[in-house]
Design an enzyme around this catalytic site. Structure first.
Site, PDB file in Angstrom:
ATOM      1  CD  GLU A 286      12.615  64.580  49.931  1.00  0.00           C
ATOM      2  OE1 GLU A 286      12.053  64.706  50.472  1.00  0.00           O
ATOM      3  OE2 GLU A 286      12.586  63.325  48.925  1.00  0.00           O
TER       4      GLU A 286
ATOM      5  N   GLY B 226       7.175  56.033  56.162  1.00  0.00           N
ATOM      6  CA  GLY B 226       6.466  56.554  57.212  1.00  0.00           C
ATOM      7  C   GLY B 226       6.615  57.074  57.942  1.00  0.00           C
TER       8      GLY B 226
ATOM      9  NE  ARG C 280       0.297  49.587  52.518  1.00  0.00           N
ATOM     10  CZ  ARG C 280       1.111  51.012  52.953  1.00  0.00           C
ATOM     11  NH1 ARG C 280       2.366  50.816  52.752  1.00  0.00           N
ATOM     12  NH2 ARG C 280       0.995  52.428  53.138  1.00  0.00           N
TER      13      ARG C 280
END
Ligand code: MV4
Length: 446
Positions: A199, A163, A290
């Site tokens: 990254e 998130g 989810r």
């Protein structure tokens, strides 16, 4: 089939799950905080249990209160919705230990995907492309060494993250120390773990995610992608399917990658694989285990009721179709309508004095709101999702324009004017946007 399901959530998603249950002849149990006694999901459910005070930590996140409510009401299963406990592996395990079905993947699958480094490892093993990156970082010097190999700019992320929290970019070696220390501090504060990794930073990607459904017998189908690049401060604002950036061959490649990865881990239930897409290449980011807020646009083009499928799969049913049976029809766009000032984004809770939702062909509104409802100030500010479907993207844009115009919400400020501005921008109309487009251009909208 289950006879009774407890819905461990609030708002529009609680209603969404209730609707699927009713259509399947399943009784529902709503749980609610003291602030939500008058909510629509509570009114419609067969039974309702108050699980605590307004603060989410005391109610919707209170695992033992929810399990007690489930035991007392004698439900067969719990659907966690999205947010709250939906990706809490310990909760899923607790539910199953009480002999109740958890409507979602296996706890170990939730746990693995919650660890972003493990998810990356798994992705690599399954042949999913990932951005060049590192293992857990040990020190500032370790970070500098790894960044030199990867090449700047780099991004430091929390291992337990997701998130967008705790992410820090470094453009050169001088910026590493601060980025590393700040990422660790934020990770510690948000996820109570200060482990971070690195990254290569992609500068102008699109955010494209893939919806999959998998049963307990190893059957997996891919229901296409969603482009979620229209976002602000990591909050999605508008999502669409198919992505205007992909051609048929890229779409097929992405779907097959996602499908084969899910077959390899024996994934069960609905899930979403998130990718960044830049210069014609996909990079796996993370997986959400989810139901997602934006699932209705996939339902619109696929004709598949994703919540119904989650319930069937949790009950041990097989998918009744194969990939070849999936036909994705037309285009769908979702606008998230928040009770916020459309200029400042400050939440604007209060009483809804007037409510008229749009309708007509190809228009769906998922919302818990009714006229006279008082929006409590304790939770997320999203109050409605407007989902518009049609055969062509141009047709959908025209339909969306008229649906937004029809919407009447009085008593609180909403983000409807923002949506009207976004869909009138030439770049949006042409599908030419990346994850930074909204934030970079919003000040010029009129
Ligand atoms: C990135 C990235 C660029 N390069 N990783 C943000 C949320 C989290 N899920 C991952 N995020 C990003 N990871 C690399 N290597 C840019 C983002 C990012 C982003 C991603 C998707 C949607 C919105 C975003 C907004 C800011 C940054």
């Amino acid at each position: 089939m289950f006879e009774k399901v407890l819905i461990a959530n609030r708002g529009e998603v609680a209603l969404r799950i209730h609707r699927a249950c009713r259509e399947m002849g399943i009784k529902t149990v709503a749980v609610h905080s003291e602030a939500d006694a008058n909510a629509m999901h509570v009114r419609l459910a067969d039974e309702a249990v108050c699980i605590g005070p307004a603060r989410a930590a005391d109610s919707y996140l209170n695992k033992s209160a929810i399990i007690s409510a489930a035991t007392i009401t004698g439900v067969d299963a719990i659907h966690p919705g999205y947010g709250f406990l939906s990706e809490d592996a310990d909760f899923a395990e607790m539910v199953e230990e009480h002999g109740i079905a958890f409507i979602g993947p296996k706890p170990e699958q939730i746990r693995m995907m919650g660890d972003k480094l493990k998810a990356r490892e798994f992705a690599k093993e399954c042949g999913l492309p990932v951005v060049e990156g590192s293992d857990a970082l040990q020190s500032i010097d370790d970070a500098k060494e790894k960044a030199a190999t990867i090449g700047y700019p780099i991004i430091i992320k929390a291992k337990a993250g997701g998130g967008g929290k705790g992410m820090k970019i470094a453009n050169n070696e001088q910026e590493i120390a601060t980025a590393y220390m700040m990422a660790r501090a934020e990770a510690k504060a948000s996820f109570s773990s200060d482990e971070v990794y690195m990254e290569k930073y992609l500068q102008n990607p699109r955010h494209i995610e893939v919806q999959i459904l998998a049963d307990s017998y190893g059957h997996v189908v891919c229901l296409g992608e969603r482009d979620c690049s229209i976002q602000r401060q990591n909050q999605k604002i508008i999502e669409e399917t198919p992505s205007p950036a992909l051609n048929e061959q890229q779409r097929k490649e992405l779907c097959e990658l996602a499908k084969s990865a899910m077959e390899k881990i024996g994934y069960v239930s609905a899930g979403t694989l998130e990718f960044l897409f830049e210069n014609g290449k996909f990079y796996f980011l993370e997986m959400n285990t989810r139901l997602q807020v934006e699932h209705p646009i996939t339902e619109a083009v696929s004709g598949i009721d994703i919540v119904r499928e989650q319930l069937r799969i949790a009950d041990g049913a097989k998918l009744g179709y194969t990939q070849d049976d999936i036909k994705l029809n037309g285009c769908a766009i979702e606008c998230r309508i928040n009770a916020e000032d459309p200029e400042t984004f400050v939440p604007n809770a209060g009483k809804i004095t007037e409510w008229h939702a749009p309708g007509g062909l190809g228009v769906r509104v998922d919302s818990e709101i009714y006229s006279g409802y008082k929006i409590p100030p304790f939770y997320d500010s999203m109050i409605a999702k407007l989902i518009v479907h049609g055969r062509t993207r141009n047709g959908v844009l025209m339909r969306l324009h008229r649906a937004l115009e029809e919407f009447v919400i009085d008593g609180v400020k909403t983000t409807i004017p923002l949506h009207q501005k976004i869909i009138a921008q030439p770049e949006y109309i042409d599908g030419l946007y990346d994850i930074h487009w909204l934030e970079n251009n919003i000040r010029n909208f009129r």
